[in-house]
Design a protein around this motif. Structure first.
Motif, PDB file in Angstrom:
ATOM      1  N   LEU A 240       6.866   6.900   4.511  1.00  0.00           N
ATOM      2  CA  LEU A 240       6.663   5.701   3.072  1.00  0.00           C
ATOM      3  C   LEU A 240       5.184   4.824   3.201  1.00  0.00           C
ATOM      4  O   LEU A 240       4.570   4.742   2.516  1.00  0.00           O
ATOM      5  CB  LEU A 240       8.083   5.031   1.946  1.00  0.00           C
ATOM      6  N   ASN A 241       5.284   4.432   3.877  1.00  0.00           N
ATOM      7  CA  ASN A 241       4.519   2.952   4.005  1.00  0.00           C
ATOM      8  C   ASN A 241       3.572   3.378   5.593  1.00  0.00           C
ATOM      9  O   ASN A 241       4.280   2.609   7.145  1.00  0.00           O
ATOM     10  CB  ASN A 241       4.600   1.649   4.522  1.00  0.00           C
ATOM     11  N   PRO A 242       2.851   4.956   6.041  1.00  0.00           N
ATOM     12  CA  PRO A 242       2.147   4.886   7.357  1.00  0.00           C
ATOM     13  C   PRO A 242       1.346   3.412   8.058  1.00  0.00           C
ATOM     14  O   PRO A 242       1.485   3.156   8.565  1.00  0.00           O
ATOM     15  CB  PRO A 242       1.015   5.691   6.715  1.00  0.00           C
ATOM     16  N   ALA A 243       0.612   2.471   6.876  1.00  0.00           N
ATOM     17  CA  ALA A 243       0.064   1.351   7.197  1.00  0.00           C
ATOM     18  C   ALA A 243       0.719   1.108   8.217  1.00  0.00           C
ATOM     19  O   ALA A 243       0.830  -0.058   9.517  1.00  0.00           O
ATOM     20  CB  ALA A 243       0.225   0.413   5.879  1.00  0.00           C
ATOM     21  N   MET A 244       2.551   0.583   8.530  1.00  0.00           N
ATOM     22  CA  MET A 244       3.210   0.090   9.414  1.00  0.00           C
ATOM     23  C   MET A 244       3.705   0.749  10.425  1.00  0.00           C
ATOM     24  O   MET A 244       4.765   2.470  10.184  1.00  0.00           O
ATOM     25  CB  MET A 244       4.615  -0.786   8.232  1.00  0.00           C
ATOM     26  N   SER A 245       3.562   0.696  11.331  1.00  0.00           N
ATOM     27  CA  SER A 245       4.503   1.741  12.588  1.00  0.00           C
ATOM     28  C   SER A 245       5.925   1.348  13.052  1.00  0.00           C
ATOM     29  O   SER A 245       6.403   0.654  12.147  1.00  0.00           O
ATOM     30  CB  SER A 245       3.878   0.938  13.794  1.00  0.00           C
ATOM     31  N   LEU A 246       6.347   2.813  12.680  1.00  0.00           N
ATOM     32  CA  LEU A 246       7.790   2.761  13.432  1.00  0.00           C
ATOM     33  C   LEU A 246       8.298   1.408  14.569  1.00  0.00           C
ATOM     34  O   LEU A 246       9.277   1.738  14.005  1.00  0.00           O
ATOM     35  CB  LEU A 246       8.340   4.355  13.906  1.00  0.00           C
ATOM     36  N   GLU A 247       7.325   1.175  15.054  1.00  0.00           N
ATOM     37  CA  GLU A 247       7.868   0.405  16.176  1.00  0.00           C
ATOM     38  C   GLU A 247       7.873  -0.870  15.893  1.00  0.00           C
ATOM     39  O   GLU A 247       8.668  -1.417  15.662  1.00  0.00           O
ATOM     40  CB  GLU A 247       6.237   0.283  16.979  1.00  0.00           C
TER      41      GLU A 247
ATOM     42  N   GLU D 203       6.288   7.077  -4.636  1.00  0.00           N
ATOM     43  CA  GLU D 203       5.949   7.335  -3.410  1.00  0.00           C
ATOM     44  C   GLU D 203       4.081   7.133  -2.898  1.00  0.00           C
ATOM     45  O   GLU D 203       3.468   7.273  -1.717  1.00  0.00           O
ATOM     46  CB  GLU D 203       6.575   8.863  -2.633  1.00  0.00           C
ATOM     47  N   SER D 204       3.712   7.234  -4.374  1.00  0.00           N
ATOM     48  CA  SER D 204       2.392   7.573  -3.212  1.00  0.00           C
ATOM     49  C   SER D 204       1.653   7.393  -3.474  1.00  0.00           C
ATOM     50  O   SER D 204       1.144   6.318  -4.885  1.00  0.00           O
ATOM     51  CB  SER D 204       1.946   9.096  -4.272  1.00  0.00           C
ATOM     52  N   ALA D 205       0.769   6.218  -3.183  1.00  0.00           N
ATOM     53  CA  ALA D 205       0.247   4.929  -3.082  1.00  0.00           C
ATOM     54  C   ALA D 205      -1.914   5.625  -3.368  1.00  0.00           C
ATOM     55  O   ALA D 205      -1.870   6.146  -1.909  1.00  0.00           O
ATOM     56  CB  ALA D 205      -0.200   4.325  -1.614  1.00  0.00           C
ATOM     57  N   PRO D 206      -2.118   4.693  -4.321  1.00  0.00           N
ATOM     58  CA  PRO D 206      -3.412   4.774  -4.698  1.00  0.00           C
ATOM     59  C   PRO D 206      -3.764   4.475  -3.242  1.00  0.00           C
ATOM     60  O   PRO D 206      -3.508   3.308  -2.726  1.00  0.00           O
ATOM     61  CB  PRO D 206      -3.579   4.335  -5.760  1.00  0.00           C
ATOM     62  N   LEU D 207      -5.717   4.684  -3.448  1.00  0.00           N
ATOM     63  CA  LEU D 207      -6.306   3.622  -3.000  1.00  0.00           C
ATOM     64  C   LEU D 207      -6.017   2.178  -2.002  1.00  0.00           C
ATOM     65  O   LEU D 207      -5.645   1.790  -1.689  1.00  0.00           O
ATOM     66  CB  LEU D 207      -8.131   4.036  -2.564  1.00  0.00           C
ATOM     67  N   GLY D 208      -6.148   1.792  -3.331  1.00  0.00           N
ATOM     68  CA  GLY D 208      -5.674   0.236  -3.759  1.00  0.00           C
ATOM     69  C   GLY D 208      -4.820  -0.506  -2.667  1.00  0.00           C
ATOM     70  O   GLY D 208      -4.847  -1.478  -2.658  1.00  0.00           O
ATOM     71  N   SER D 209      -3.739  -0.019  -2.548  1.00  0.00           N
ATOM     72  CA  SER D 209      -2.055  -0.290  -2.256  1.00  0.00           C
ATOM     73  C   SER D 209      -2.793  -0.421  -0.800  1.00  0.00           C
ATOM     74  O   SER D 209      -2.089  -0.825  -0.192  1.00  0.00           O
ATOM     75  CB  SER D 209      -1.731   0.328  -2.479  1.00  0.00           C
TER      76      SER D 209
END
Ligand code: ATP
Ligand code: ATP
Ligand code: MG
Ligand code: MG
Lengths: 315, 260, 257, 257, 260
Positions: A240-247, D203-209
């Motif tokens: 859901l939040n690829p910006a944060m790694s699983l690690e 679930e779907s983030a726009p660019l800003g987020s």
């Protein structure tokens, strides 16, 4: 726009739960509950809405845009004073995760040193409750320079210290290869509000006690399960939040345990709240001039759920 | 740049147009096979029906347009490289935010003439066209004819070797017009400059010029290129017979060119 | 004088109407203070935090003003440069657009590294935010210079500099003024946004930090007070531009009355 | 065709130079990746998160485009309205400036309340951010209509509407185009900023987020990828305006070549 | 608005100026004590030195300027309220982004005349000034004289009851000019409209008008308001003696007025 059907009518109650940040272990129990299907029963259908900036969640609940929200402990007291009517139902973090971090090699050994050093540049929103508490505690020296929270700047050495969620920034930085030392603000100042608290509007609570009860149940079971085995849900979160790694997810999940589980939760159960804690939080906020007066704390939360009859002594 | 020695090219023509053709971007052919020359110190009047290409020719002489074919030379060079040309365009072209005086001084300014000197010469030029008293006004506060006179003054302010005038006096009443005609002749005498003037008044053309060139209504060779012949110019010229006959002659030439 | 006085009546009336409307909405729809406080409440909290707000306004206003002036001068210069040739325009016009589109938060760290915290960063950010409209309007104005007058200058062998200074700049000035008007507003918002990420937050907090802080503490009234004061700064800049515009344009109303 | 091709050479060259410069700076000054990643790194992480970014770009781009179009039309309308009378201008021109100066974060909650989550409030925010330049440039353009032509219309007893549609709007169009250019950039940044405060829904983030989140997690490369993609959206709008401008202006280059 | 019944006000003057004074914002007094009248169907020529106030008068008649003192009435009303006036300004005033045809059609457009009808009448008007073939060009692609003719066509396209012309033919060659003079007379005959024309050519004034008004060089009462007398207009008019003498007479009037 989903709305709650009057009691007795068919179909599940469609409600929205507004988080105050992007999906991460701080909300692990919630996604765990969802993974276990507890948020999609034939009587309850929860739409979990990740937040951003963390600014709007309390307003959204207070205005009835959403039925439920995750907010900070002191926020509840503050917004209620401004006309909101929030009621806390479940306190995920028993202790305030806010902290001050310094680079591992930093000469500063305590928050006190930081606060009283003339050279320190501290990346902190100095009007936040926990910072004010620290200021009050250590009578920050005139020279202490507070600047905007700016993680990269801290990372780049432009700040001697930075505010943080002890479960968030330090972890990210560590995985970045940048080790930090973390000082709990609560321990230093004694101001220790609940955090990551499930809230709803009083009017909603009064008219839909059943929905609220089921929500609280879902939280209880979700968090209980997540605190034991977070892996599966962390997997889900990192998608859901690829910006944060699983690690990072896993490490955070581990780090936050002591905030969620302590002697009191062993006694009263996970997510519990007490009048004494609420009172002391409120009193401290008043002392910090962030609150005018201590409100009736009984009206402020509901624990254990259903202990008190609904709709009563609301001022 | 405003020196007046035309001697340098005294014998070769100061101005030569050979088989010039001009086609505008939109494909309209304005000129074709236009050829003429002019000696230093000559005074040539250019006339012809509206839209025949007079302004186009002048713009080529000013170096603002290049012929599509053929050649246009001033003092043997590409006109756009020659200094000492002055031009009075068909429309005043004044800078709306500049006072009349400042507008007249513009060419000097661009040539780097020092300020004090500029204003003096500007006032002098304005006096020539009888507008010294409106030097401080803005262009939009002037009448049409006054605007045109300002732009004439701007052309006269640099003492040019070659002066190009595009219908300078069209918007003026007869009295003023004749005064300016004589003023122009005086200048021409003093500076011995070369002058090309576009005019629709054949009387003016004959009165001023040594030679009149008549252009064809549609792009093509010149209809006529004729020297002006009548007894020397005098006070009474405008009324005497030789003069009027000459005007008649040119008039016939023009009409023969299928004018209009 | 009288006319000058007249100038200020309409905006004043509108301002009053605006406040009444605001108060009305709050009262009629019973809007909760944490969403939209009443003007009165805002006024109260403004009075209460007056010293702090004044300090902050001076700090932020100063930065915004400086940034605005920089953006104005540099913007006009760059716009004129792009006006020199189609190639320059095609090549470098789009990139300048980047300046406006990169969110401050993305480059704030760099700013802090390069300019440190506080005013310097704020000024830099302000320039970045406010400069594009100036460039665009300068270029636009220069491009629409009367070709006949350009011809006149070409005929007189005017140098590029002369043509720019004596012809293109004057005829672009109305357009430039418009650009500066836009820049005025942007430099305020630019300064404030910059302060969100690179301002001081302690005793000497600028407006931006005050706004952030009050947002997080639900001191909505204080926040709106700060916002209003910041927009006063904006109106000041705006007024400055109008005065400038009047000085430049009033006397040749033949073109622009 | 060829000329069209020529149009794209200069910006292309510049873009390449820009990237080289960027890479150069990163390498020479050994800038830490978490501050400013190298273009290569950005490219890498862009490829890695391609699907997500594409999704986000479509979402944000859509909102920005819609907001831009709204801001453009409404802005021209309002600007023209203000152009009707000095009184209207003096009264309501400054207030419109407010739109630009109130930080989104201050009114974000209101937005969410009024327009709900996601796209709708993003669009609204975009309009608020992008509309002022359009208003200003429309008004500016209308004000500098040739008074002689206005006289001509007055002489023919032209109605206000006729004067506006047949005279003022055409002669304002170059100025309006300039305003739209500015608005193009602003609407992208507006959309993104809106998404900072009210964006991440579902679930779907726009660019800003994505940008915010990656800032938090030091995925600077990802952040810059997102920023670059967002600016591509901006350039798209910009191009749109240029095409529009060309259509409107190319044929009377007598005035604007 | 383009109806042609001037009968309504057949007996009262269609046009009356009484003791008109005009002071411009910058304090310049352009007109003073100007008075004259004109019957329906009359043809009046207005002349005088450059800057004497001819355009100002015309603008007052067009309702574009109000006299600072005195009164200006058209058909007994405030001119700015009267329909059926057409005016050809001293400068072309064409919309640069409109084709020549569309520019000529503008007045019809503003009067709400349907499209097809518009184009026909526009082409007709353009034909009158000999420009039918450039209808699709843009103004900046025309020569100065052509532009002026376009603006004449724009004035003629509405069949007005009162036609105001400000030096319409100044930028035209003699041939075209004479053709247009005759064209104008034909129109005047057909429509019996009232015409006021400003011109610097006394020959033209005398040839066209029934009355010539000569204005003073500086703001003040008219120098002369004289009916034109010579044998009926014929082919040879322009050369016959009665005509030339009449021109001489007006010329003397003008010069007496301290013109220029
Ligand atoms: N807008 C203005 N402001 C101030 N003075 C003006 C303005 N317009 C014209 N004038 C002055 O008023 C006088 C009359 O102007 P007007 O245009 O009527 O003269 P005119 O007879 O038409 O001259 P011309 O034959 O050259 O067109 C002139 O002296 C002119 O300088
Ligand atoms: N920019 C242009 N594009 C296309 N055609 C043009 C352009 N300028 C002028 N023309 C055409 O070229 C021809 C010559 O124009 P020019 O201005 O030289 O005529 P002119 O002799 O000066 O006429 P006038 O006496 O009316 O000024 C005209 O038919 C005109 O329509
Ligand atoms: Mg010409
Ligand atoms: Mg006139």
């Amino acid at each position: 726009k989903p709305s709650t059907p009057p009691p007795g009518s068919e179909g599940p109650a469609r409600v929205r739960l507004q988080l105050n940040w992007v999906p991460e272990p701080q909300f692990g129990g919630i996604y765990e509950a969802r993974r276990l299907g507890l948020l999609e029963t034939d009587s309850l259908a929860v739409d979990v809405r990740p937040g951003s900036g963390g600014i709007s969640a309390p307003q959204l609940v207070a205005t009835g845009e959403v039925e439920f929200g995750i907010v900070g402990g002191s926020q509840i007291l503050q917004i209620n004073q401004e006309g909101g009517e929030l009621v806390a139902l479940f306190a995920v973090y028993q202790h305030d995760p806010h902290a001050i971090m310094v680079p591992e090699g930093s000469p500063f050994q305590t928050i006190e040193q930081l606060w009283q050093s003339p050279q320190a540049t501290i990346g902190a929103e100095s009007s936040l409750a926990f910072i004010r508490a620290l200021n009050e505690q250590f009578s920050a020296s005139e020279q202490a320079r507070f600047v905007a929270y700016n993680l990269p700047a801290f990372r780049a050495g432009r700040q001697s210290a930075s505010q943080c969620f002890m479960t968030a920034e330090p972890v990210t930085l560590e995985l970045e290869g940048f080790r930090t030392r973390v000082f709990s603000a609560a321990k230093a100042s004694g101001f220790d509000p609940y955090n990551t608290v499930l809230v709803t509007r009083r009017s909603y609570l009064d008219s839909n006690p059943e929905v609220c009860r089921e929500m609280v149940d879902a939280f209880t079971r979700g968090w209980t399960s997540y605190t034991r085995t977070p892996e599966k849900t962390n997997q889900l979160l990192s998608e859901l939040n690829p910006a944060m790694s699983l690690e990072a997810m896993n490490l955070t999940a581990k780090r936050q345990l002591p905030l969620i589980l302590d002697a009191q939760t062993d006694a009263l159960g996970i997510g519990c709240m007490t009048s004494d804690r609420w009172t002391s939080i409120a009193e401290r906020l008043v002392a910090l001039r962030l609150l005018d007066r201590v409100p009736d704390v009984e009206a402020l939360y509901r624990w254990p759920f259903g202990a008190q009859p609904s709709s009563e002594d609301t001022d | 740049m405003v020196s007046t020695d035309a001697q340098s090219s005294a014998h070769s023509p100061v101005l030569s147009v050979q088989d010039a053709r001009l086609v505008y971007p939109n494909g309209h052919q304005a000129l074709d096979e236009v050829s003429f020359e002019l000696e230093p110190g000559g005074f040539l009047a250019l006339t012809g029906p509206s839209g025949c290409g007079k302004t186009s020719v002048l713009q080529m002489l000013a170096g603002l347009l290049r012929p599509t074919a053929g050649s246009v030379r001033v003092e043997g060079q590409d006109p756009s490289r020659v200094d000492g040309i002055a031009c009075c365009f068909q429309d005043p072209r004044l800078l709306p935010w500049r006072s009349v005086g400042a507008n007249v001084a513009l060419p000097l300014e661009l040539a780097g003439v020092p300020g004090s000197d500029r204003t003096d010469r500007a006032t002098e030029a304005l006096a020539r066209v009888g507008l010294e008293q409106v030097a401080d006004r803005l262009p939009h506060q002037l009448s049409g004819g006054m605007r045109m006179r300002v732009s004439i003054a701007r052309a006269l302010v640099v003492r040019p070797r070659l002066l190009l005038l595009d219908e300078p006096f069209g918007a003026l009443d007869e009295v003023t017009r004749e005064q300016l005609d004589d003023e122009l002749l005086r200048l021409w005498d003093e500076d011995r400059m070369t002058v090309v003037i576009v005019t629709h008044s054949l009387r003016e053309a004959v009165y001023l010029a040594q030679r009149v060139v008549v252009m064809a209504g549609s792009a093509g060779p010149l209809v006529a290129d004729t020297p002006v012949e009548f007894g020397g110019r005098t006070e009474s010229t405008r009324t005497d017979h030789a003069f009027n006959d000459e005007v008649q002659r040119v008039q016939r030439l023009l009409r023969s060119g299928g004018g209009g | 004088m009288k006319s000058l006085f007249m100038r200020f009546i309409p905006p004043f009336i509108v301002a009053v109407l605006f406040l009444l409307l605001w108060e009305g909405i709050v009262v009629v729809f019973e809007i909760k203070p944490f969403l939209l406080p009443s003007p009165v409440a805002v006024w109260e909290s403004g009075r209460e935090h007056w010293d702090q707000l004044l300090q902050a306004a001076l700090r932020t206003g100063g930065a915004a003003l400086l940034g605005f002036v920089l953006a104005g001068t540099v913007g006009v210069a760059l716009g004129s440069l792009l006006g020199l040739s189609r190639w320059l325009e095609r090549g470098f016009y789009p990139p300048t657009l980047l300046l406006q589109m990169v969110p401050l938060i993305a480059i704030a760290p760099l700013f802090v590294i390069w300019f440190g915290f506080g005013a310097r960063s704020t000024i830099a950010a302000t320039v970045v935010v406010a400069i594009f409209p100036v460039i665009a309007s300068t270029l636009g104005g220069i491009r629409s210079t009367d070709p006949q007058l350009l011809e006149l200058f070409r005929f007189h062998h005017a140098s590029r500099l002369q043509t720019w200074w004596k012809l293109q700049l004057p005829s672009a000035s109305p357009s430039i003024i418009t650009g500066l008007r836009v820049a005025a507003g942007l430099s305020v918002i630019g300064a404030i946004t910059a302060e969100f990420v690179s301002g001081y937050t302690g005793e000497s907090a600028p407006l931006g930090s005050i706004i952030i802080a009050s947002v997080q503490n639900f001191q909505t009234a204080l926040m709106f007070a700060a916002v209003l004061i910041s927009s006063l700064v904006g109106f000041l800049l705006f007024g400055l531009v109008n005065v400038l515009g009047w000085l430049v344009l009033h006397h040749w109303h033949g073109e622009h009355s």
